[in-house]
Design a protein around this motif. Structure first.
Motif, PDB file in Angstrom:
ATOM      1  N   ARG A 232      96.221 -30.495  57.672  1.00  0.00           N
ATOM      2  CA  ARG A 232      96.794 -31.833  57.822  1.00  0.00           C
ATOM      3  C   ARG A 232      98.184 -31.877  57.193  1.00  0.00           C
TER       4      ARG A 232
ATOM      5  N   ALA B 173      95.332 -31.622  45.389  1.00  0.00           N
ATOM      6  CA  ALA B 173      94.312 -31.269  46.372  1.00  0.00           C
ATOM      7  C   ALA B 173      92.962 -31.795  45.924  1.00  0.00           C
TER       8      ALA B 173
ATOM      9  N   ALA C 217      96.880 -27.148  49.751  1.00  0.00           N
ATOM     10  CA  ALA C 217      96.294 -28.436  50.121  1.00  0.00           C
ATOM     11  C   ALA C 217      97.019 -29.588  49.451  1.00  0.00           C
TER      12      ALA C 217
ATOM     13  N   THR D  39      86.659 -29.089  53.597  1.00  0.00           N
ATOM     14  CA  THR D  39      87.530 -30.229  53.288  1.00  0.00           C
ATOM     15  C   THR D  39      88.879 -29.758  52.756  1.00  0.00           C
TER      16      THR D  39
ATOM     17  N   ASP E 274      94.155 -34.966  62.419  1.00  0.00           N
ATOM     18  CA  ASP E 274      92.927 -34.820  61.641  1.00  0.00           C
ATOM     19  C   ASP E 274      91.866 -33.986  62.348  1.00  0.00           C
TER      20      ASP E 274
ATOM     21  N   GLU F 163      92.536 -30.264  54.624  1.00  0.00           N
ATOM     22  CA  GLU F 163      93.692 -30.904  53.991  1.00  0.00           C
ATOM     23  C   GLU F 163      94.949 -30.040  54.113  1.00  0.00           C
TER      24      GLU F 163
END
Length: 366
Positions: free
Chosen positions: A24, A352, A345, A17, A30, A21
């Motif tokens: 992204r 983040a 992130a 995850t 995504d 991020e």
């Protein structure tokens, strides 16, 4: 953390995850961000940190400087029966390599064999990912890439070929892991030397030389010097062949035309890839192929063993074991790298997501 103590384990899902991020925030859609994150975290889970999340800061730097594109697909240049050539346009190699192997697998199902080369490509992480994906689809898969010159010819005084990776995946029955050979053709991948440099650890003799060809245990001198081929002239010869099958065959970069990943992150890497898929059904009964391969595997792993040895393993099986273990033990990530990832992130959009280290069993250090 005390010197010599393994870094704390991070939950694989949370690490994925976090890295998603980051990509992204760097401009990837995504799904693409998740694919890249999954690939890099998977390399760490399999005990190959040189191809894992340590690459994230360099990937992001290249995305920001424009030498890597945020495109998610390569463009077909040639599509002729069982053969295809793709132009990656310097997109992230993990994305275009997934695409290329998927194409090779589709062609193999139709023609018995599929061969796809990719030019204007970028680092694709661990080669085993693509060979494994073909094997999981019931096919034989081969993946190759070239890198900037890092190894001399036997007797040569300057680097002329890269530590080019080759992976071969062989399908297994539904209850077993594929057999996956994944190797660089240098004695060790440059990423492992960079990892040693980052953590202040010496490297073994026989891995690399300094800039003038003297064997060294100093990773900083090795990074500025040359890698040594695995098996001497044999490893060199294989690396040269891979350069031909990837860069020369595709019309892409080869030899010194391939740029270093870290040398100037504003200049495209311009490496090349090659993927091959073979459908066992084109050669006979696929169930018989799987059964015969399993029989060969049993012969390999059965005793007797050498003194002091308790287990012999097929290629790729220890990697699969490490990945399963990581679900409970977590993924070892150096705290300074984890701090960098957390900062990346956050980007400009806020904090983040939390990443909580999980306890690592002492025997689980990889």
């Amino acid at each position: 953390m005390n010197p010599g103590e393994p870094p704390p384990g991070v939950d694989p899902a949370r690490l994925t995850t976090l890295v998603t991020e980051i990509f992204r925030a760097a401009g990837l859609p995504d799904a693409a961000a998740g694919t890249v994150a999954e690939s890099l975290v998977d390399a760490d889970r399999r005990g190959v940190p040189s191809h894992g999340v340590m690459l994230v800061p360099m990937y992001v730097d290249r995305l920001r400087r424009g030498s890597v594109s945020t495109a998610t697909r390569a463009e077909p240049v040639i599509d002729l029966g069982a053969i295809a050539v793709l132009d990656a346009g310097h997109a992230l190699g993990i994305l275009t390599a997934d695409q290329a192997m998927e194409s090779a697998v589709g062609k193999a199902r139709e023609f018995g064999i599929g061969a796809v080369s990719v030019r204007r490509a970028f680092h694709f992480g661990a080669a085993g990912r693509y060979a494994r994906s073909a094997a999981r689809a019931g096919l034989v898969g081969v993946a190759m890439a070239n890198t900037r010159p890092l190894m001399p010819a036997p007797g040569g005084g300057h680097p002329v070929v890269g530590n080019n990776p080759v992976a071969v995946g062989l399908p297994a029955d539904a209850d077993d892991d594929p057999v996956v050979l994944d190797m660089a053709l240098s004695e060790v991948a440059l990423g492992r030397i960079r990892l040693a440099e980052a953590t202040g650890q010496p490297i073994p003799t026989g891995w690399a030389t300094d800039a003038v060809g003297r064997d060294t245990t100093d990773p900083a001198l090795a990074v500025a010097g040359m890698l040594l081929p695995s098996g001497g002239h044999k490893g060199f010869g294989l690396a040269l062949v891979v350069d031909a099958l990837t860069g020369v065959l595709s019309g892409g970069g080869y030899g010194r035309r391939v740029r270093g990943l870290y040398a100037d992150t504003g200049v495209p890497n311009d490496c090349a890839h090659f993927f091959l898929a073979l459908d066992p059904a084109a050669f006979g009964d696929p169930a018989e192929f799987t059964a015969r391969l399993a029989d060969l595997g049993r012969e390999v792993v059965s005793g007797p063993y050498a003194p002091g040895v308790e287990r012999v393993s097929l290629p790729g099986r220890r990697s699969a074991d490490r990945r399963r273990d990581s679900t409970q033990r977590g993924v070892p990530v150096d705290p300074s790298l984890l701090a960098t990832l957390t900062r990346l992130a956050g980007g400009s959009d806020g904090a983040a997501p939390a990443v909580t280290p999980t306890p690592t069993h002492p025997e689980g250090a990889h």
